[in-house]
Design a protein around this motif. Structure first.
Motif, mmCIF file in Angstrom:
data_model
loop_
_atom_site.group_PDB
_atom_site.id
_atom_site.type_symbol
_atom_site.label_atom_id
_atom_site.label_comp_id
_atom_site.label_asym_id
_atom_site.label_seq_id
_atom_site.Cartn_x
_atom_site.Cartn_y
_atom_site.Cartn_z
ATOM 1 N N GLU A 13 8.258 -4.008 2.569
ATOM 2 C CA GLU A 13 7.702 -4.718 1.734
ATOM 3 C C GLU A 13 7.140 -4.008 0.690
ATOM 4 O OE1 GLU A 13 7.225 -8.561 4.677
ATOM 5 O OE2 GLU A 13 5.768 -6.985 5.231
ATOM 6 N N LEU A 14 7.191 -4.574 -0.560
ATOM 7 C CA LEU A 14 6.236 -4.527 -1.864
ATOM 8 C C LEU A 14 4.139 -4.302 -1.279
ATOM 9 C CD1 LEU A 14 6.870 -3.513 -4.164
ATOM 10 C CD2 LEU A 14 6.081 -5.519 -5.131
ATOM 11 N N ALA A 15 3.941 -3.165 -1.603
ATOM 12 C CA ALA A 15 2.418 -3.027 -0.837
ATOM 13 C C ALA A 15 1.274 -2.673 -1.619
ATOM 14 C CB ALA A 15 2.270 -2.472 -0.151
ATOM 15 N N LYS A 16 0.367 -2.779 -1.992
ATOM 16 C CA LYS A 16 -0.429 -2.094 -3.114
ATOM 17 C C LYS A 16 -1.563 -1.075 -2.643
ATOM 18 C CE LYS A 16 -3.812 -3.606 -6.931
ATOM 19 N NZ LYS A 16 -3.955 -4.330 -7.428
ATOM 20 N N ASP A 17 -1.552 -0.293 -3.101
ATOM 21 C CA ASP A 17 -2.753 0.471 -2.158
ATOM 22 C C ASP A 17 -4.001 0.343 -3.504
ATOM 23 O OD1 ASP A 17 -4.714 2.502 -1.312
ATOM 24 O OD2 ASP A 17 -3.364 4.424 -2.154
ATOM 25 N N SER A 18 -5.259 -0.365 -2.990
ATOM 26 C CA SER A 18 -5.470 -0.581 -3.911
ATOM 27 C C SER A 18 -6.998 0.531 -4.268
ATOM 28 C CB SER A 18 -7.007 -2.105 -3.149
ATOM 29 O OG SER A 18 -7.178 -2.061 -1.984
ATOM 30 N N ALA A 19 -7.211 1.501 -3.041
ATOM 31 C CA ALA A 19 -8.119 2.678 -3.735
ATOM 32 C C ALA A 19 -7.559 2.785 -5.076
ATOM 33 C CB ALA A 19 -7.353 3.538 -2.781
ATOM 34 N N GLY A 20 -5.236 3.443 -5.604
ATOM 35 C CA GLY A 20 -5.327 3.483 -6.655
ATOM 36 C C GLY A 20 -4.864 2.743 -7.214
ATOM 37 N N GLY A 21 -4.865 1.086 -6.665
ATOM 38 C CA GLY A 21 -3.700 0.190 -7.501
ATOM 39 C C GLY A 21 -2.804 1.183 -7.935
ATOM 40 N N ARG A 22 -2.048 1.464 -6.965
ATOM 41 C CA ARG A 22 -0.290 2.076 -7.520
ATOM 42 C C ARG A 22 -0.056 1.137 -6.146
ATOM 43 N NH1 ARG A 22 0.741 8.669 -6.178
ATOM 44 N NH2 ARG A 22 -1.034 7.927 -4.266
ATOM 45 N N ILE A 23 1.870 0.865 -6.734
ATOM 46 C CA ILE A 23 2.228 -0.307 -6.246
ATOM 47 C C ILE A 23 3.674 0.570 -5.752
ATOM 48 C CG2 ILE A 23 4.043 -2.412 -6.369
ATOM 49 C CD1 ILE A 23 1.549 -3.140 -8.161
ATOM 50 N N GLY A 24 4.111 0.494 -4.406
ATOM 51 C CA GLY A 24 5.310 0.906 -3.452
ATOM 52 C C GLY A 24 5.608 0.340 -2.541
ATOM 53 N N VAL A 25 6.493 0.512 -1.520
ATOM 54 C CA VAL A 25 7.379 0.106 -0.519
ATOM 55 C C VAL A 25 6.211 0.877 0.232
ATOM 56 C CG1 VAL A 25 9.433 -0.511 0.028
ATOM 57 C CG2 VAL A 25 9.544 -0.602 -2.260
ATOM 58 N N VAL A 26 5.853 -0.248 1.336
ATOM 59 C CA VAL A 26 5.440 0.581 3.063
ATOM 60 C C VAL A 26 7.140 1.543 3.269
ATOM 61 C CG1 VAL A 26 4.615 -0.105 5.229
ATOM 62 C CG2 VAL A 26 3.636 -1.072 2.964
ATOM 63 N N MET A 27 6.743 2.482 4.151
ATOM 64 C CA MET A 27 7.789 2.858 4.568
ATOM 65 C C MET A 27 7.792 3.128 6.225
ATOM 66 S SD MET A 27 10.190 3.560 1.808
ATOM 67 C CE MET A 27 11.480 4.782 2.806
ATOM 68 N N ASP A 28 6.671 3.423 6.141
ATOM 69 C CA ASP A 28 5.907 3.530 7.730
ATOM 70 C C ASP A 28 4.499 3.620 8.159
ATOM 71 O OD1 ASP A 28 6.271 4.519 10.551
ATOM 72 O OD2 ASP A 28 7.559 6.411 10.187
ATOM 73 N N GLU A 29 4.653 3.857 9.604
ATOM 74 C CA GLU A 29 2.732 3.650 9.805
ATOM 75 C C GLU A 29 2.891 5.046 10.448
ATOM 76 O OE1 GLU A 29 0.261 0.181 10.811
ATOM 77 O OE2 GLU A 29 1.740 -1.170 9.758
ATOM 78 N N VAL A 30 1.951 5.974 10.279
ATOM 79 C CA VAL A 30 2.499 7.179 10.999
ATOM 80 C C VAL A 30 0.517 7.203 11.402
ATOM 81 C CG1 VAL A 30 2.528 9.717 11.507
ATOM 82 C CG2 VAL A 30 4.206 7.823 9.905
ATOM 83 N N GLY A 31 0.481 7.421 12.841
ATOM 84 C CA GLY A 31 -1.130 7.541 12.984
ATOM 85 C C GLY A 31 -1.928 6.551 12.195
ATOM 86 N N ASN A 32 -2.904 6.801 11.536
ATOM 87 C CA ASN A 32 -4.164 6.002 11.005
ATOM 88 C C ASN A 32 -3.123 5.498 9.647
ATOM 89 O OD1 ASN A 32 -5.486 8.521 10.096
ATOM 90 N ND2 ASN A 32 -6.977 8.046 11.337
ATOM 91 N N ARG A 33 -2.877 5.863 9.036
ATOM 92 C CA ARG A 33 -2.294 6.386 7.607
ATOM 93 C C ARG A 33 -0.839 5.136 6.985
ATOM 94 N NH1 ARG A 33 -6.486 8.637 5.300
ATOM 95 N NH2 ARG A 33 -6.556 10.359 5.900
#
Length: 76
Positions: A13-33
């Protein structure tokens, strides 16, 4: 009872990283990232889960349009 907390976008799904304002597609969740890849492809970046939110409708449309315009200029 309704929650004010939005659900975080899932893989693909499309996601925004609010820390940097970048938008992309969630690829995976690894550990706490959360790993996010730019819409047009490229190197993934890691985001903190609490910073990953669904982009606004306008933000998502703008990001997808920018990629299509770039592809058009490149003859793709």
């Amino acid at each position: 009872m309704a929650s004010n907390q939005q659900t975080r976008p899932g893989i693909g799904e499309l996601a925004k990283d609010s820390a940097g304002g970048r938008i992309g597609v969630v690829m995976d969740e690894v550990g706490n990232r959360v790993q996010i890849r730019p819409i047009g492809g490229g190197t993934e970046w890691d985001a903190m889960p609490e910073n990953v939110v669904a982009p606004g409708e306008r933000e998502g449309l703008s990001a997808r349009l920018a990629v299509k315009n770039g592809n058009s200029r490149d003859g793709l």
